[in-house]
Scaffold this motif. Structure first.
Motif, PDB file in Angstrom:
ATOM      1  N   GLU A 239       2.556   8.877 -10.915  1.00 44.51           N
ATOM      2  CA  GLU A 239       3.344   8.567 -12.120  1.00 44.51           C
ATOM      3  C   GLU A 239       2.733   7.384 -12.877  1.00 44.51           C
ATOM      4  OE1 GLU A 239       7.975   7.744 -13.426  1.00 44.51           O
ATOM      5  OE2 GLU A 239       7.497   7.971 -11.306  1.00 44.51           O
ATOM      6  N   HIS A 240       2.250   6.392 -12.151  1.00 47.90           N
ATOM      7  CA  HIS A 240       1.576   5.235 -12.752  1.00 47.90           C
ATOM      8  C   HIS A 240       0.351   5.692 -13.552  1.00 47.90           C
ATOM      9  CE1 HIS A 240      -0.551   1.361 -12.945  1.00 47.90           C
ATOM     10  NE2 HIS A 240      -1.572   1.945 -12.331  1.00 47.90           N
TER      11      HIS A 240
ATOM     12  N   ALA B   6       6.595  -1.044 -10.701  1.00 48.70           N
ATOM     13  CA  ALA B   6       7.699  -2.011 -10.728  1.00 48.70           C
ATOM     14  C   ALA B   6       8.953  -1.394 -10.100  1.00 48.70           C
ATOM     15  CB  ALA B   6       7.974  -2.464 -12.159  1.00 48.70           C
ATOM     16  N   HIS B   7       9.253  -0.142 -10.460  1.00 48.76           N
ATOM     17  CA  HIS B   7      10.424   0.539  -9.904  1.00 48.76           C
ATOM     18  C   HIS B   7      10.288   0.780  -8.405  1.00 48.76           C
ATOM     19  CE1 HIS B   7      12.824   1.318 -13.469  1.00 48.76           C
ATOM     20  NE2 HIS B   7      11.681   1.449 -14.124  1.00 48.76           N
TER      21      HIS B   7
ATOM     22  N   HIS C 144       0.804  -1.227   0.000  1.00 49.54           N
ATOM     23  CA  HIS C 144       0.000   0.000   0.000  1.00 49.54           C
ATOM     24  C   HIS C 144       0.842   1.285   0.000  1.00 49.54           C
ATOM     25  CE1 HIS C 144      -3.462   2.576   0.637  1.00 49.54           C
ATOM     26  NE2 HIS C 144      -2.791   3.149   1.620  1.00 49.54           N
ATOM     27  N   GLU C 145       1.825   1.371   0.866  1.00 51.29           N
ATOM     28  CA  GLU C 145       2.612   2.599   0.973  1.00 51.29           C
ATOM     29  C   GLU C 145       3.390   2.884  -0.315  1.00 51.29           C
ATOM     30  OE1 GLU C 145       6.059   4.116   3.935  1.00 51.29           O
ATOM     31  OE2 GLU C 145       4.287   3.244   4.914  1.00 51.29           O
ATOM     32  N   ALA C 146       4.067   1.884  -0.851  1.00 50.02           N
ATOM     33  CA  ALA C 146       4.827   2.063  -2.093  1.00 50.02           C
ATOM     34  C   ALA C 146       3.885   2.343  -3.264  1.00 50.02           C
ATOM     35  CB  ALA C 146       5.669   0.817  -2.376  1.00 50.02           C
TER      36      ALA C 146
ATOM     37  N   ALA D 282       6.329  -2.632 -19.371  1.00 48.04           N
ATOM     38  CA  ALA D 282       6.086  -3.110 -18.007  1.00 48.04           C
ATOM     39  C   ALA D 282       7.305  -2.899 -17.115  1.00 48.04           C
ATOM     40  CB  ALA D 282       5.684  -4.583 -18.030  1.00 48.04           C
ATOM     41  N   GLU D 283       8.487  -3.104 -17.653  1.00 53.60           N
ATOM     42  CA  GLU D 283       9.712  -2.928 -16.866  1.00 53.60           C
ATOM     43  C   GLU D 283       9.920  -1.473 -16.455  1.00 53.60           C
ATOM     44  OE1 GLU D 283      12.711  -4.642 -19.378  1.00 53.60           O
ATOM     45  OE2 GLU D 283      12.088  -6.695 -18.894  1.00 53.60           O
TER      46      GLU D 283
END
Length: 100
Positions: free
Chosen positions: A27-28, A81-82, A18-20, A75-76
């Motif tokens: 940005e997502h 993901a980052h 949740h936090e991340a 996706a990468e």
């Protein structure tokens, strides 16, 4: 120019993402908006837990790409993901049948 085809990206979150997820969300969403602006996005959204709808177990994105490699590259570069939100991402071709 190569005709684009749909690919589904099914991502599974790590535990306690949740936090991340919250930190990387703007940005997502901007990346998804770009796909939508380019008329490449079919659908996107999180996978809430059935009994805890405020918590998320992953995400589904269905969008057009030139190839499986292009979908993988996109996706990468995904902010989630980052940020370490995703444990894994399954990418497969997707054929839209309905609605027509």
């Amino acid at each position: 120019m190569m005709e684009q085809q749909y690919f589904m990206l099914l991502a599974t979150d790590i535990d306690d993402s949740h936090e991340a997820r919250t930190a990387a969300r703007p940005e997502h969403l901007a990346r998804l908006q770009k796909l939508d602006d380019e008329n490449r996005l079919l659908i996107a959204g999180p996978n809430p837990f059935p009994d805890e709808t405020d918590k998320v177990s992953g995400s589904l994105i269905v969008a057009k790409f030139n190839s499986l490699d292009d979908a993988q590259t996109w996706a990468e570069a995904e902010p989630y993901a980052h940020a370490g939100v995703y444990e894994e991402i399954l990418i497969k071709p997707f054929k839209k049948v309905f609605p027509s």
